[in-house]
Every structure is written in structure tokens, then in C-alpha cells.
Design a protein around this motif. Structure first.
Motif, short mmCIF file in Angstrom:
data_model
loop_
_atom_site.label_atom_id
_atom_site.label_comp_id
_atom_site.label_asym_id
_atom_site.label_seq_id
_atom_site.Cartn_x
_atom_site.Cartn_y
_atom_site.Cartn_z
N GLY A 276 0.77 -1.23 0.00
CA GLY A 276 0.00 0.00 0.00
C GLY A 276 0.80 1.28 0.00
O GLY A 276 0.23 2.37 0.05
N ASP A 277 2.13 1.19 -0.08
CA ASP A 277 2.98 2.39 -0.08
C ASP A 277 3.22 2.86 -1.52
O ASP A 277 4.04 2.29 -2.23
N PRO A 278 2.54 3.95 -1.96
CA PRO A 278 2.68 4.39 -3.35
C PRO A 278 4.03 5.03 -3.65
O PRO A 278 4.39 5.21 -4.82
N ASP A 279 4.81 5.37 -2.61
CA ASP A 279 6.09 6.03 -2.80
C ASP A 279 7.28 5.08 -2.75
O ASP A 279 8.43 5.52 -2.83
N HIS A 280 7.02 3.80 -2.61
CA HIS A 280 8.13 2.84 -2.56
C HIS A 280 8.82 2.80 -3.92
O HIS A 280 8.15 2.68 -4.96
N PRO A 281 10.16 2.90 -3.98
CA PRO A 281 10.88 2.92 -5.27
C PRO A 281 10.61 1.71 -6.15
O PRO A 281 10.66 1.81 -7.39
N ALA A 282 10.31 0.56 -5.56
CA ALA A 282 10.06 -0.65 -6.36
C ALA A 282 8.82 -0.49 -7.23
O ALA A 282 8.75 -1.08 -8.32
N VAL A 283 7.86 0.31 -6.78
CA VAL A 283 6.64 0.52 -7.56
C VAL A 283 6.98 1.23 -8.87
O VAL A 283 6.57 0.81 -9.95
N GLU A 284 7.75 2.32 -8.74
CA GLU A 284 8.11 3.09 -9.93
C GLU A 284 8.97 2.26 -10.88
O GLU A 284 8.79 2.30 -12.10
N LEU A 285 9.90 1.48 -10.32
CA LEU A 285 10.78 0.66 -11.16
C LEU A 285 9.97 -0.38 -11.91
O LEU A 285 10.13 -0.56 -13.12
N GLU A 286 9.09 -1.07 -11.21
CA GLU A 286 8.31 -2.12 -11.86
C GLU A 286 7.42 -1.54 -12.97
O GLU A 286 7.31 -2.13 -14.06
N MET A 287 6.79 -0.39 -12.71
CA MET A 287 5.94 0.23 -13.72
C MET A 287 6.77 0.70 -14.92
O MET A 287 6.36 0.54 -16.07
N GLU A 288 7.96 1.26 -14.65
CA GLU A 288 8.81 1.71 -15.75
C GLU A 288 9.24 0.53 -16.62
O GLU A 288 9.28 0.62 -17.85
N GLU A 289 9.57 -0.58 -15.98
CA GLU A 289 10.00 -1.75 -16.75
C GLU A 289 8.85 -2.31 -17.59
O GLU A 289 9.04 -2.72 -18.73
N ILE A 290 7.65 -2.34 -17.00
CA ILE A 290 6.49 -2.83 -17.74
C ILE A 290 6.22 -1.96 -18.95
O ILE A 290 6.02 -2.44 -20.08
N LYS A 291 6.22 -0.64 -18.75
CA LYS A 291 5.95 0.29 -19.85
C LYS A 291 7.03 0.21 -20.92
O LYS A 291 6.75 0.27 -22.12
N HIS A 292 8.29 0.06 -20.49
CA HIS A 292 9.39 -0.04 -21.45
C HIS A 292 9.27 -1.31 -22.28
O HIS A 292 9.46 -1.30 -23.49
#
Length: 538
Positions: A276-292
Motif C-alpha cells: 500500500g505504499d505508493p512512494d516505494h521505489p520498487a513501484v516506480e521501477l516495476e511500472m517503468e519496466e512494464i511500460k518499457h
């Protein structure tokens, strides 16, 4: 990102803020093409979690585990069928009801029609890309329930076979969709354990079926049809539970991203991968990898979803995709044509060949086989993330080669001299086969093909695996009874040689997938030699 930000000559991969691809000093050494969007080497997600820990027993992860536990029930359908037919095939009431006595070819058809259905189901794989993973799981489970009722009420063998065929179509669709779902939603560093546990539940179904058949023979007259109909109807249990509760599990975030529903995908990753932590760095990394990863396959943008899903040609358009697709197909043969089917379906017949003929003893042996195999599979599922897929599978295939060599020798000795020691040794090695195969291959049999495919090709790749797996299983099951009757111990000699060939294939061509996100594997397959790149020290 400046080059001096890379320490110790180890590439760090993506800049977590900008999503840039950094320069890689050893790209020439490993044969990596980074100019066309391929990911750099390294385990980005693992590095992030080393610096920013997550609680794997947090609220989000516990909910994720419950969702996975529900999906695991789909694995029991295949396991139940394998054990049920092995047990039911020795029951006098079943053999008399369908007039199958002294007809090994007919028994083989009843077994093998399930593999025909498995092949046919792969032409419906596109539904999971068009309608989503959850809806396909629901419809498939309802279909399985209907087909079980057809089998239980059949009065002709042709109707029973038809029910098994359609049941196989639905249960295989549910199984393949479940694997894709689990691989896509599992935590990347524990994907082997979370997704790999799925196929171990095959043995739960096998145990329910074998003990149901064993219990029915004890409590009912052996000539009563209830001894085979009761195990048949009990198959309804797991698909019914799945159908009732599938609405409550999250959809695959990668499927949502493919449908341009990125905010929904992000919300699921935040809830289940970051508690539930929207600011966790793993969230941004995983989304960036998916989009890439999706960005690399935008050549299909604007095409209607069902046209995309039905186009198998996309599996072979690039060298990287061809390598991925061949690996997925090869795993079908590794899992289904290494001798595993003759052990699960024909264990009673193999035991008869070395002098064990009592019906209750044969049923009990079948049940015991699945108990030890399940234990081995659970242990293996939890060790693949530690030791790696290649190391475990290569070692195990070497052991299976040796096991079949001993089985051939001991069976030949018993048939020549009637030596009881040879009989018991043969039986022991049947169990050793089950332990070894279950430890190494049961957890990865469907997970590995799903891992090696990219996001947009995963459903098609797992379908290609399913076709090869079905052909391999059909061939194995169809010829097993006839071969056991005709060439006896030489059948085991054949598998001894064949498993050695599979060992070489795994050693020289299979890539290592542990400790990388699905998107980080894109870099591996862009290398000149993906197998070497996957095992290179970083």
C-alpha cells in the motif's frame, strides 16, 4: 546518468527517476545490443529492495498469497485426472462397465484423449489476452464442472471419452491462464516459489483422487459402479471453489497495462507489492519496466486485440523471440516426454510387471507415490529461487537418466529369474523417479515457459508450450501401455537414452531466470548467446 556513477564495473541498469538505459562497459564482452532498447544486465529490482526493504508478511502480501492460493486449485484438476484414471483403470467395475478388459489400446485412448484436449485448448489461449485472466479462469472452471457431470453420467465409452476431451480443453485453459496470471502477479524475487508452487498442487488433486478410489474400494462392493463414479464426481470440488471466489482476486497488472489501463496496474502493484505504499521505489521501477517492455512491441498498436492474439507469426519475427519460443516449446517435451507420464498413469501396470498384482496394494502404492512426489515438489518450488532453474534441472535430468537405467536392468532381471530383490529395487526406483522429477520439474514445468516470454507474447508463448506439451504427453501416454506390453524393460532403456539428450539441451540452451523481473529478461534474450549472458557474473 554519467558513466562514473557505475561502481565496481557493475551496471546498475535503469535510473529509477528517469528510466534511462545506462552505458554498459562489458556489453561487447557479453554480446549485448543496447542500441535497440534492450535492457542492460543486472538485477535492478533486487538492488532496489536491498536498499528499501519490504515486509513480505505485510497486509498486501498476505492478500496476494491468498489470491495465489485460490488460483493454485486449478492445478489440482490435472493431478486429479492423472491419479483418478490410474486408479480407476484397475477397478473391475469400471473395466466391466465400459467393456475395457484385455483392451490396452482402448485404455490408452481413454488416457490419451486428455492430451488431445490439451492440444486443442491452446487454440483458445487468445481469450486471456482479449477478456483478461480472471474471466477466462471463471468460464474455464464452469466448463470443467459441466464436463465432469458428463463423464459421471456417461453410459457409453464414447460419451465418457468426449467428456474427458472437453474437460481437458477447459482444465488446460484454466491451468495455462493460471500460470500466466501467477507469473505476472508474483513478487519478482520470489516468483519461483510463488508461481512454482502452482504445479505442486497437481499432487493434491492426485492424492484426493487416489485416496477416493482406495476408500471407495474398501467401503463398497468392487462390482458397484460407485467405486469409479464417486472419484469422478469429486473432481467438481476444486473448480467449484475457484469459480465462486475468482471475482475477489486482483487482475494481472501486466494485462491491464497491455490494455492501456496503467493506473489500475499501478494501483495493484502498490497494494500487493508494496503493502500500500505508493512512494516505494520498487513501484516506480516495476511500472517503468512494464511500460518499457510494452513500448518495444508497439508495432502491434492499433490492431484489434483478437487479431493480435491469433497471430502466431509474432513468436518468430526476431531472433530473440525465436529463442524464447523454442525454449517454451522445448520445456513441453522436457516435462512430458521424459517418462513422467508413464509413472503417473501406469504405475500400477509397472508394478504388475514386477509381480505386484493385488488391487488394493496397487491403489495404495499410487497414493503413496503422489504423497512423496508432492513433498518433493514443494521443497523444489522453494529452492529454485536459491539455486537457479538451470542447475536444478540439469542435475535432475542426469539423475533421471540413471534411474531409468536401473529400472531397465531390474525389470529385466525379475522377468528372467523372478528375483524378488530386483522387484523391490524396481519399485524403489519408480518412487525415486517421482521424487526427482517432482523436485526439479513440477514447479517449473509451466512457470519457466511463461517466464521466458515477453509481456505481449506470454499468452501466445504459453500456448505454444501447451501444444508441444500436449503432443509430447499424448505420444507418451498413447504408446506407454502398448510398449510396456510389447518391449517391457527396453521401454525404460529408451527413456534412459532420451533423458540424456534432454540433459544436453538444458545444459547448452536453457537460460537462467532467477532473481530478475520479467522485463529484465529482455536484455538476456538480446545477447548473442542468451544462455551465457544469463549465467555471467555481474
Amino acid at each position: 546518468m554519467p558513466e562514473d556513477s557505475i561502481q565496481d564495473d557493475k551496471p546498475t541498469g535503469l535510473d529509477l527517476t528517469a528510466g534511462e538505459v545506462v552505458h554498459i562497459e562489458n556489453e561487447e564482452k557479453l554480446g549485448v545490443d543496447t542500441e535497440h532498447g534492450a535492457y542492460p544486465p543486472g538485477n535492478q529490482y533486487e538492488h532496489v529492495l536491498e536498499a528499501h526493504k519490504v515486509n513480505y508478511l505485510g497486509k498486501g502480501y498476505l492478500k496476494l498469497y491468498l489470491a495465489c492460493l485460490l488460483v493454485y486449485l486449478n492445478s489440482t484438476m490435472k493431478g486429479y485426472d492423472a491419479s483418478m484414471m490410474a486408479s480407476v483403470n484397475v477397478l473391475p467395475s469400471y473395466l466391466a462397465y465400459f467393456n475395457l478388459k484385455d483392451a490396452p489400446a482402448s485404455s490408452s485412448i481413454v488416457f490419451a484423449i486428455f492430451q488431445v484436449g490439451q492440444i486443442a485448448s491452446c487454440f483458445f489461449y487468445w481469450t486471456m489476452d482479449v477478456f483478461g485472466r480472471k474471466l477466462v479462469l471463471f468460464v474455464s472452471c464452469i466448463g470443467v464442472i459441466a464436463c465432469i457431470i458428463i463423464q459421471g453420467t456417461a453410459v457409453k465409452l464414447s460419451v465418457f471419452i468426449g467428456g474427458r476431451f472437453l474437460g481437458s480443453v477447459f482444465s488446460t485453459t484454466a491451468s495455462l491462464t493460471s500460470v500466466v496470471y501467477l507469473v505476472e502477479i508474483a513478487p519478482p524475487l520470489y516468483r519461483g516459489a510463488v508461481a512454482g508452487t502452482f504445479n505442486t498442487l497437481y499432487y493434491m488433486g492426485a492424492l484426493i483422487a487416489s485416496f477416493a478410489a482406495y476408500g471407495a474400494t474398501i467401503h463398497y462392493d468392487s462390482s458397484s459402479n460407485i467405486t469409479w463414479k464417486l472419484p469422478t464426481y469429486l473432481q467438481i470440488l476444486c473448480p467449484a471453489i475457484m469459480a465462486m471466489f475468482v471475482y475477489f482476486i486482483p487482475e494481472s497488472p501486466r494485462w491491464l497495462a497491455m490494455r492501456n489501463r496503467e493506473e489500475e496496474a499501478r494501483a495493484i502493484i502498490v497494494k500487493y507489492h508494496a503493502n500500500g505504499d505508493p512512494d516505494h521505489p520498487a513501484v516506480e521501477l516495476e511500472m517503468e519496466e512494464i511500460k518499457h517492455s510494452l513500448m518495444l512491441t508497439r508495432e502491434e498498436e492499433g490492431t484489434r486485440p483478437w487479431e493480435i492474439a491469433l497471430d502466431f507469426r509474432k513468436l518468430f519475427v526476431t531472433r530473440a523471440r525465436r529463442y524464447r519460443t523454442i525454449l517454451a516449446g522445448s520445456m513441453g517435451w522436457v516435462g512430458e516426454f521424459c517418462g513422467s507420464n508413464i509413472a503417473s498413469y501406469y504405475l500400477p501396470e509397472m508394478a504388475k510387471a514386477v509381480g505386484i498384482t493385488d488391487t488394493n496394494t496397487l491403489l495404495l502404492l499410487t497414493a503413496m507415490y503422489f504423497v512423496v512426489a508432492w513433498i518433493a515438489a514443494i521443497i523444489g518450488a522453494n529452492l529454485h529461487d536459491r539455486f537457479g532453474r538451470r542447475k536444478i534441472m540439469t542435475t535432475a535430468m542426469g539423475c533421471l537418466t540413471a534411474v531409468f537405467a536401473v529400472m531397465a536392468v531390474t525389470t529385466a532381471e525379475f522377468q528372467r529369474t523372478g528375483n524378488k530383490a530386483a522387484s523391490y529395487t524396481m519399485l524403489t526406483f519408480i518412487f525415486l523417479f517421482g521424487i526427482t522429477f517432482s523436485f526439479a520439474f513440477t514447479p517449473m514445468q509451466q512457470v519457466y515457459p511463461a517466464e521466458v516470454m515477453d509481456n505481449q507474447m506470454r499468452a501466445r508463448g504459453i500456448a505454444f508450450f501447451g501444444v508441444n506439451s500436449g503432443i509430447a504427453a499424448f505420444t507418451s501416454v498413447m504408446i506407454a501401455q502398448i510398449a510396456l506390453d510389447s518391449i517391457s524393460y527396453n521401454f525404460y532403456t529408451f527413456y534412459c537414452v532420451w533423458d540424456f539428450v534432454l540433459l544436453l539441451v538444458i545444459f547448452f540452451f536453457f537460460v537462467e531466470t532467477k532473481e530478475r523481473t520479467l522485463e529484465e529478461l529482455d536484455w538476456i534474450f538480446e545477447a548473442k548467446n542468451p544462455r551465457k549472458a544469463s549465467t555471467a557474473k555481474m
